[in-house]
Scaffold this motif. Structure first.
Motif, PDB file in Angstrom:
ATOM      1  N   THR A 185       0.828  -1.211   0.000  1.00  0.00           N
ATOM      2  CA  THR A 185       0.000   0.000   0.000  1.00  0.00           C
ATOM      3  C   THR A 185       0.858   1.254   0.000  1.00  0.00           C
ATOM      4  N   GLN A 214      -9.263  12.934  -1.530  1.00  0.00           N
ATOM      5  CA  GLN A 214     -10.073  12.083  -2.402  1.00  0.00           C
ATOM      6  C   GLN A 214     -10.559  10.842  -1.647  1.00  0.00           C
ATOM      7  N   SER A 215      -9.696  10.316  -0.808  1.00  0.00           N
ATOM      8  CA  SER A 215     -10.038   9.131  -0.017  1.00  0.00           C
ATOM      9  C   SER A 215     -11.218   9.429   0.911  1.00  0.00           C
ATOM     10  N   LYS A 218     -14.567  10.401  -1.270  1.00  0.00           N
ATOM     11  CA  LYS A 218     -15.180   9.271  -1.961  1.00  0.00           C
ATOM     12  C   LYS A 218     -15.413   8.064  -1.046  1.00  0.00           C
ATOM     13  N   ARG A 219     -14.964   8.201   0.213  1.00  0.00           N
ATOM     14  CA  ARG A 219     -15.111   7.128   1.193  1.00  0.00           C
ATOM     15  C   ARG A 219     -14.491   5.814   0.699  1.00  0.00           C
ATOM     16  N   LYS A 220     -13.311   5.969   0.139  1.00  0.00           N
ATOM     17  CA  LYS A 220     -12.530   4.822  -0.297  1.00  0.00           C
ATOM     18  C   LYS A 220     -11.150   4.893   0.351  1.00  0.00           C
ATOM     19  N   SER A 221     -10.478   3.759   0.398  1.00  0.00           N
ATOM     20  CA  SER A 221      -9.156   3.737   1.016  1.00  0.00           C
ATOM     21  C   SER A 221      -8.161   4.485   0.144  1.00  0.00           C
ATOM     22  N   ARG A 223      -5.397   3.414  -0.714  1.00  0.00           N
ATOM     23  CA  ARG A 223      -4.860   2.451  -1.673  1.00  0.00           C
ATOM     24  C   ARG A 223      -5.733   2.409  -2.929  1.00  0.00           C
ATOM     25  N   GLU A 224      -7.057   2.437  -2.754  1.00  0.00           N
ATOM     26  CA  GLU A 224      -7.962   2.416  -3.903  1.00  0.00           C
ATOM     27  C   GLU A 224      -7.795   3.668  -4.757  1.00  0.00           C
ATOM     28  N   ILE A 225      -7.631   4.817  -4.107  1.00  0.00           N
ATOM     29  CA  ILE A 225      -7.423   6.075  -4.842  1.00  0.00           C
ATOM     30  C   ILE A 225      -6.096   6.026  -5.585  1.00  0.00           C
TER      31      ILE A 225
END
Length: 245
Positions: A185, A214-215, A218-221, A223-225
């Motif tokens: 990650t 952005q994390s 967008k409520r994403k990790s 790592r996903e971003i």
């Protein structure tokens, strides 16, 4: 002759149980599934009413039921046991096995009402320990009065030791996997940060904050971003290369 036959049967039973548990431990099962199968094998081989594994929550200093072959909701939902309290608590505190002929009549046993309701009688409680540190307890109940022999306690101790080592190995493997995932990650975020820094012409520290924002938005990790930024850059480079051709 009868004594020899019984002795051979006990020995065979011990080898059978140890062999089954050893096979389970090397089978690559997930920890919860492994623990459930261990208690099932123990109950089957020892002809037990209930076999259960309680693991020690080191922060709360409580023993928690993690596996049992019992379908009794009363037993499965019984409260946690404080370290040092009751039979199992004393076993975990002292790292020493204990045997009770009838838990329904023993003043130190904490759940006599459940024992009476479920028809539990004799108990052998054995510590699960790794290099002298107790991590849990293996509890074995019979439905009738039973004097656990030295060979039976020895068998249960062997099974408990095998299970304790399996638990430690599973936890070490999980920690190693988590550490590896964390490293991957970090590398992905660093790569995404560099890409964003160059494309947006901002400092790396600002690029990192943009990924963080952005994390959260967008409520994403992170790592996903980061993976999305890297994928976008790779697709862009691929398209640019195709245009040149």
């Amino acid at each position: 002759m009868i004594k020899k036959v019984k002795g051979y049967q006990v020995y065979t039973k011990q080898i059978e149980a140890i062999s089954k548990v050893a096979n389970l431990i090397t089978s690559g099962l997930y920890l919860d599934e492994l623990l459930r199968l261990v208690v099932e094998v123990t109950a089957q081989v020892m002809n037990l009413k209930i076999s259960s594994l309680m693991l020690l929550d080191s922060e709360r200093k409580e023993l928690v039921v993690r596996a049992t072959q019992s379908i009794s909701q009363s037993y499965n939902k019984k409260p946690n046991i404080k370290l040092g309290e009751g039979i199992a608590g004393a076993v975990a505190r002292d790292n020493k096995s204990m045997v009770v002929l009838d838990v329904r009549e023993d003043a130190d046993y904490l759940n006599r009402d459940i024992a009476k309701k479920e028809g539990l009688c004799s108990l052998a409680s054995v510590p699960l320990a790794v290099r002298g540190t107790v991590i849990g307890v293996l509890n074995c109940y019979t439905s009738k009065r039973h004097k656990f022999t030295k060979s039976e306690i020895s068998l249960l101790t062997t099974l408990a030791n095998q299970t304790a080592m399996a638990i430690e190995n599973a936890e070490l493997s999980l920690r190693a996997h988590s550490a590896e995932e964390a490293l991957v990650t970090r590398k992905l975020i660093e790569r995404a940060k560099d890409i964003l820094s160059q494309e947006a012409d901002v400092k790396p520290s600002e690029a990192y904050r943009l990924i963080q924002k952005q994390s959260m938005d967008k409520r994403k990790s992170m790592r996903e971003i980061a993976e999305a930024i890297i994928l976008t850059a790779e697709l862009k480079n691929k398209n640019d290369y195709s245009d040149v051709k």
